[in-house]
Enzyme design. Structure first.
Site, mmCIF file in Angstrom:
data_model
loop_
_atom_site.group_PDB
_atom_site.id
_atom_site.type_symbol
_atom_site.label_atom_id
_atom_site.label_comp_id
_atom_site.label_asym_id
_atom_site.label_seq_id
_atom_site.Cartn_x
_atom_site.Cartn_y
_atom_site.Cartn_z
ATOM 1 N N LYS A 124 0.793 -1.046 -0.034
ATOM 2 C CA LYS A 124 -0.089 -0.058 0.032
ATOM 3 C C LYS A 124 0.755 1.353 0.235
ATOM 4 C CE LYS A 124 -2.365 0.331 3.509
ATOM 5 N NZ LYS A 124 -1.362 0.973 4.366
ATOM 6 N N THR A 171 4.189 1.523 -0.783
ATOM 7 C CA THR A 171 4.751 1.375 -2.035
ATOM 8 C C THR A 171 3.959 2.171 -3.195
ATOM 9 O OG1 THR A 171 5.833 -0.489 -1.237
ATOM 10 C CG2 THR A 171 6.131 0.138 -3.665
ATOM 11 N N ARG A 229 2.476 8.297 6.855
ATOM 12 C CA ARG A 229 2.767 8.360 8.126
ATOM 13 C C ARG A 229 4.172 7.865 8.210
ATOM 14 N NH1 ARG A 229 -1.005 3.594 9.935
ATOM 15 N NH2 ARG A 229 -0.339 2.843 7.695
ATOM 16 N N LYS A 274 6.997 -6.474 10.594
ATOM 17 C CA LYS A 274 6.387 -5.926 9.456
ATOM 18 C C LYS A 274 7.557 -4.967 8.568
ATOM 19 C CE LYS A 274 2.846 -2.190 8.400
ATOM 20 N NZ LYS A 274 3.549 -1.113 7.625
ATOM 21 N N ALA A 309 -3.778 1.643 12.480
ATOM 22 C CA ALA A 309 -5.273 1.570 12.073
ATOM 23 C C ALA A 309 -5.672 0.465 12.817
ATOM 24 C CB ALA A 309 -5.260 1.498 10.422
ATOM 25 N N PHE A 353 -3.392 -0.529 6.993
ATOM 26 C CA PHE A 353 -4.082 -1.766 6.757
ATOM 27 C C PHE A 353 -4.955 -1.753 5.787
ATOM 28 C CE2 PHE A 353 -2.244 -2.091 11.142
ATOM 29 C CZ PHE A 353 -1.198 -3.132 10.921
ATOM 30 N N PHE A 379 3.843 -8.621 -9.031
ATOM 31 C CA PHE A 379 4.953 -9.360 -8.581
ATOM 32 C C PHE A 379 5.313 -10.291 -9.825
ATOM 33 C CE2 PHE A 379 3.549 -8.217 -4.744
ATOM 34 C CZ PHE A 379 4.472 -8.642 -3.512
ATOM 35 N N TRP A 416 7.219 -0.976 -8.185
ATOM 36 C CA TRP A 416 8.043 -1.433 -7.425
ATOM 37 C C TRP A 416 9.319 -1.674 -8.093
ATOM 38 C CZ3 TRP A 416 11.535 -5.509 -7.226
ATOM 39 C CH2 TRP A 416 12.122 -5.772 -5.587
#
Length: 559
Positions: free
Chosen positions: A74, A76, A97, A108, A276, A304, A384, A412
């Site tokens: 998210k 990224t 954030r 994480k 969150a 999240f 991916f 990415w």
């Protein structure tokens, strides 16, 4: 992913511009920023105040499906979309954030994006940054110390030590501190009582900093914090303890947004960091409002899955700050769809179109929920390398049945060049004028009914259960004048239900509210559901075990 191509290696190889040049792009002079080294700065209060009369740009929310061990990306995607909008000639700014040290050293990882869609300096952002979290931790714990000190020196306010609700905080995952006994050791150390620690991102001070409009508003909200109750159950506030002024002093710099840049040298505001799953999960109102004055498109994220972050972004942040989002992006991956369809993490490399189709129910519910707030939606398929054409087609076809579009994004690996399709679609939606944002419940609805509304409309649960003491507490707060506040659901991020093992799109389950907390300063009521913890623990093999300094004194292992 080889070490050469790791996030930290990519970030370290970046060609950064001096932060004063990034500021100049936004119309700031050197006097308008407070540099923290050469590559990050805070934005001065006078400059923020000067923006008031400017028109607002369009606000874009990036949210996601429920997180899985497969990864969603998210942040990224938020960074990539900001870069992509700038690439297609738009004036765009990113608002995300700050990272908490808890997940950085836990499981994480950081919160600066990944691959070629990152915000830099990555190491600083994921560690101490500009000291905002330390300031929040200190301000919170100053109030804690002043409570116990007041009781020790005679307790003029008649605080009932059994009813002190203000805990302490630490920006680290440490399950041993969840429940403690304080003031042991005899008369000189005060009166023993039970208390505990939460993680800093769960602190009401964090929420207050992120929801305040300016320093004056911040100090008022700090004073409104309810820290304890007397024997007659009347509340005691931080203002009663005369702690609000000193707390505001500790936070006077922390409330100023931080300016950094992406790998492609586009501006980004990084400010605040409530989780969150236990708080409201959005960056600061100050940063978002400033960004809207400085850019035509502002891309922000909510933590999240959309059941948590997006719901709180809409029902808490937008409601309180008067924000009107123009469009939303729901991030999904083929891998996450397969996991939601029942595939184990070890088997994600094999093509499984049927599992993708089964798992898309999770994505579909999030899309429907966001649309339910009156905000137009596009789905970003974060690509991916193992994704097959058939699997991607399954997601696209499913999203089309929802009246939306799914766009493959390769940011990415390719940076902004891999996400221009999404950027163009976001502009189309945001400029289309179809947004008609509305929260899902009115202010005047009862607190328990607000909880029920979120559970039934967003989670698709059948009922909310709670002990009579919880219901009585909510009723008492309503009678005391807090009934108009929104609710902040503290719940597992891994499922629509309170059972983290229930992936996909479960329905007709029961949600138990085991505790409620009044955040009078922040302006919401927290409903703690299921087994969610406001102080996380470390995993059996924490990320900290792999973080070290190499022979050149460079940090390795951050991700």
């Amino acid at each position: 992913m080889s070490e050469f191509n790791s996030d930290i290696a990519i970030a370290r190889a970046a060609t950064k511009k001096p932060i004063k040049e990034i500021a100049a792009r936004l119309g700031m002079s050197e006097e308008d920023i407070v540099p923290y080294g050469h590559d990050k700065a805070k934005i001065s209060a006078p400059f923020l105040n000067s923006l008031e009369s400017r028109p607002d740009g369009k606000l874009i929310l990036v949210t996601a499906v429920n997180p899985t061990p497969a990864g969603e990306g998210k942040t990224t995607t938020t960074v990539g979309l900001g870069d992509g909008l700038n690439r297609i000639g738009k004036n765009a700014l990113i608002c995300i954030r700050e990272a908490s040290l808890g997940p950085c050293f836990g499981v994480k990882g950081g919160a600066a994006g990944g691959g070629y869609a990152q915000v830099v300096p990555m190491e600083d952002m994921n560690l101490h940054f500009t000291g905002d979290f330390h300031a929040i931790t200190t301000a919170h714990n100053l109030l804690s110390a002043m409570i116990d000190n007041h009781i020790y020196w005679g307790n003029e306010l008649q605080i009932d030590s059994r009813r002190v609700t203000w805990r302490r905080v630490l920006d680290m995952n440490d399950r041993a501190l969840r429940q403690i006994t304080a003031s042991l050791g005899g008369v000189a150390n005060g009166f023993p009582r039970e208390t505990g620690f939460d993680i800093t991102v769960a602190s009401e001070v964090m929420a207050i900093l992120c929801l305040s409009n300016d320093l004056k508003d911040l100090e008022k909200r700090l004073g409104d914090i309810i820290v304890a109750y007397r024997r007659d159950k009347t509340p005691v506030t931080a203002r009663d303890l005369k702690a609000d002024g000193a707390m505001a002093v500790l936070l006077k710099d922390a409330i100023q947004p931080n300016l950094v840049q992406t790998l492609e040298n586009n501006p980004a505001f990084v400010h605040g960091g409530p989780f969150a799953n236990i708080a409201h999960g959005c960056n600061s109102v100050v940063a978002t409002k400033a960004a809207l004055k400085l850019a035509d498109y502002v891309v922000t994220e909510a933590g999240f899955g959309a059941d948590l972050g997006a719901e709180k972004f809409f029902d808490i942040k937008c409601r309180k700050a008067g924000l009107k989002p123009a469009a939303a992006v729901v991030v999904a991956t083929v891998r996450a769809m397969k996991m939601n369809g029942g595939v184990a993490k070890a088997d994600l490399g094999a093509e499984n179109v049927e599992a993708v189709k089964a798992g898309c129910a999770n994505l579909g519910r999030h899309v429907e929920n966001v649309k339910g707030f009156g905000v137009p939606v596009v789905v970003a398929i974060n690509h991916f390398s193992a994704d097959t054409e058939a699997e991607i087609a399954a997601v696209k076809d499913y999203v089309a049945t929802l009246g939306a579009e799914a766009i493959v994004c390769r940011h990415w690996a390719e940076g902004s060049a891999g996400i221009t399709g999404l950027a163009e679609k976001v502009v189309e939606l945001a400029d289309g004028g179809t947004a008609d944002f509305q929260p899902i419940y009115p202010d005047e609805m009862g607190l328990f009914e607000k909880i029920e509304t979120v559970v039934k409309k967003i989670y698709r649960g059948a009922e909310v259960t709670a002990d009579q003491s919880v219901r009585d507490q909510l009723s008492a707060w309503q009678e005391a004048g807090y009934g108009n506040l929104p609710v902040c659901m503290a719940k597992t991020q891994y499922s629509f239900s309170t059972d983290p093992t229930k992936r996909g799109a479960p329905a007709d389950f029961s949600v138990h509210v085991r505790e409620v907390r009044l955040s009078a300063g922040a302006g919401f009521v927290v409903a703690i559901c299921g087994q969610i913890m406001t102080m996380p623990g470390l995993p059996s093999q924490p990320a900290a075990e792999s973080i070290y300094l190499n022979d050149n004194g460079e940090i390795e292992g951050l991700f």
